[in-house]
Design a protein around this motif. Structure first.
Motif, mmCIF file in Angstrom:
data_model
loop_
_atom_site.group_PDB
_atom_site.id
_atom_site.type_symbol
_atom_site.label_atom_id
_atom_site.label_comp_id
_atom_site.label_asym_id
_atom_site.label_seq_id
_atom_site.Cartn_x
_atom_site.Cartn_y
_atom_site.Cartn_z
ATOM 1 N N TYR A 28 -33.495 11.832 38.162
ATOM 2 C CA TYR A 28 -34.158 12.123 39.434
ATOM 3 C C TYR A 28 -33.796 11.093 40.504
ATOM 4 C CZ TYR A 28 -37.748 12.657 42.972
ATOM 5 O OH TYR A 28 -38.393 12.804 44.167
ATOM 6 N N LEU A 29 -33.706 9.826 40.087
ATOM 7 C CA LEU A 29 -33.472 8.756 41.060
ATOM 8 C C LEU A 29 -31.996 8.479 41.314
ATOM 9 C CD1 LEU A 29 -36.241 6.185 40.055
ATOM 10 C CD2 LEU A 29 -36.246 7.777 41.976
ATOM 11 N N THR A 30 -31.103 9.238 40.673
ATOM 12 C CA THR A 30 -29.675 9.058 40.928
ATOM 13 C C THR A 30 -29.369 9.453 42.366
ATOM 14 O OG1 THR A 30 -29.098 9.505 38.631
ATOM 15 C CG2 THR A 30 -27.342 9.729 40.262
ATOM 16 N N PRO A 31 -28.881 8.539 43.183
ATOM 17 C CA PRO A 31 -28.700 8.840 44.612
ATOM 18 C C PRO A 31 -27.430 9.620 44.907
ATOM 19 C CG PRO A 31 -27.987 6.610 44.170
ATOM 20 C CD PRO A 31 -28.545 7.136 42.870
ATOM 21 N N LEU A 76 -33.118 9.803 48.521
ATOM 22 C CA LEU A 76 -32.080 9.624 47.506
ATOM 23 C C LEU A 76 -30.666 9.683 48.076
ATOM 24 C CD1 LEU A 76 -33.628 11.671 44.552
ATOM 25 C CD2 LEU A 76 -33.767 9.209 44.981
ATOM 26 N N GLU A 78 -27.809 7.357 49.883
ATOM 27 C CA GLU A 78 -27.474 5.977 50.191
ATOM 28 C C GLU A 78 -27.197 5.800 51.684
ATOM 29 O OE1 GLU A 78 -24.413 4.487 47.663
ATOM 30 O OE2 GLU A 78 -25.602 4.755 45.834
ATOM 31 N N PHE A 103 -34.806 2.038 46.307
ATOM 32 C CA PHE A 103 -34.567 3.260 45.526
ATOM 33 C C PHE A 103 -34.136 4.431 46.403
ATOM 34 C CE2 PHE A 103 -37.751 0.806 43.115
ATOM 35 C CZ PHE A 103 -37.040 0.602 41.936
ATOM 36 N N ASN A 104 -33.628 4.120 47.592
ATOM 37 C CA ASN A 104 -33.170 5.152 48.535
ATOM 38 C C ASN A 104 -34.277 6.142 48.897
ATOM 39 O OD1 ASN A 104 -30.235 4.365 48.572
ATOM 40 N ND2 ASN A 104 -30.466 4.829 46.395
ATOM 41 N N LEU A 105 -35.493 5.631 49.029
ATOM 42 C CA LEU A 105 -36.651 6.457 49.380
ATOM 43 C C LEU A 105 -37.403 5.813 50.541
ATOM 44 C CD1 LEU A 105 -37.954 7.291 45.784
ATOM 45 C CD2 LEU A 105 -36.933 8.911 47.402
#
Length: 246
Positions: A28-31, A76, A78, A103-105
């Motif tokens: 899920y957190l893979t940007p 998510l 970058e 976390f790109n959020l």
């Protein structure tokens, strides 16, 4: 012995659950990573100096002749993925700052603009963002309207916490007609939180992901124009808007 076996089974089951949960969270957190166009735009050139620190990426024109821009990235995505758009606008004389998010959020650091603004006291600013970044940028603007001249939304909209209807800020909203990621119902609802003089622009054939340069996005529509064309039109709209600020 039976209790020991049951305990081991329970521990094994817990370990498996933790591994699965970790894999799901990682997935899920893979940007979305920047593509080659963005990597190239991260290089200083054409009268624009590109630098970065832990908090943001800056695109400083050799001769600054207009309002500075702060952009919050989409969820998510970058920060570097927005370098091509930033470079276009900075080349026209507007310093451009892309906020880096944990976390790109953007929801984790909605006040990211504060560091950028305080670090450049000689400049005036507009703020905005892409997708979730626009929602969080709008919330910041609603609480700090006296620090800003305007707010822009790229495939985004304000929620109630980011309502700007009672401010004097200039507002620009840009949306691609092939965007199938943005929630149209919430987008329409978001209009009620914006001033009556908000400028709305539709980019025919543009989708959600092409405001940045990070490749296709899950659930997005198929664009009928190139990424370069969508960003060229977006930059033109933003520059026209910036040129008409009060």
């Amino acid at each position: 012995m039976k209790k020991i076996i049951n305990r081991r089974r329970a521990l094994l089951s817990l370990a498996v659950l933790l591994v699965v949960a970790g894999l799901l969270l990682w997935n899920y957190l893979t940007p979305y990573e920047p593509e080659q166009n963005a990597e190239t735009a991260m290089l200083s050139a054409a009268g624009v100096t590109v630098e970065q620190n832990d908090g943001w990426i800056s695109f400083e024109p050799a001769v600054a002749s207009g309002t500075a821009v702060i952009l919050y990235p989409g969820a998510l995505v970058e920060a570097e993925a927005y370098a091509p758009l930033a470079k276009r606008i900075a080349t026209a004389g507007h310093p451009f700052y892309i906020a880096k998010m944990p976390f790109n959020l953007a929801i984790i650091k909605g006040d990211a603009a504060e560091e950028i603004i305080s670090g450049h006291p000689e400049q005036s600013f507009v703020i905005g963002g892409h997708s979730l970044g626009g929602v969080m940028a709008s919330r910041y603007a609603a609480e700090h309207a006296d620090q800003l001249e305007g707010v822009f939304y790229l495939a985004s909209y304000p929620d109630e916490k980011g309502g700007l209807k009672d401010t004097t800020l200039s507002v620009l909203s840009v949306l691609g007609t092939a965007d199938t990621v943005v929630d149209r119902e919430k987008y329409s609802e978001g209009r009620s939180y914006l001033p009556g003089n908000t400028v709305y622009l539709s980019i025919e054939g543009g989708n959600h992901a092409q405001f940045g340069s990070y490749g296709p996005q899950k659930g997005d529509g198929e664009p009928s124009i190139t990424e370069e064309e969508q960003q060229t039109r977006t930059a033109r709209a933003m520059l026209d808007w910036l040129g008409n600020l009060r």
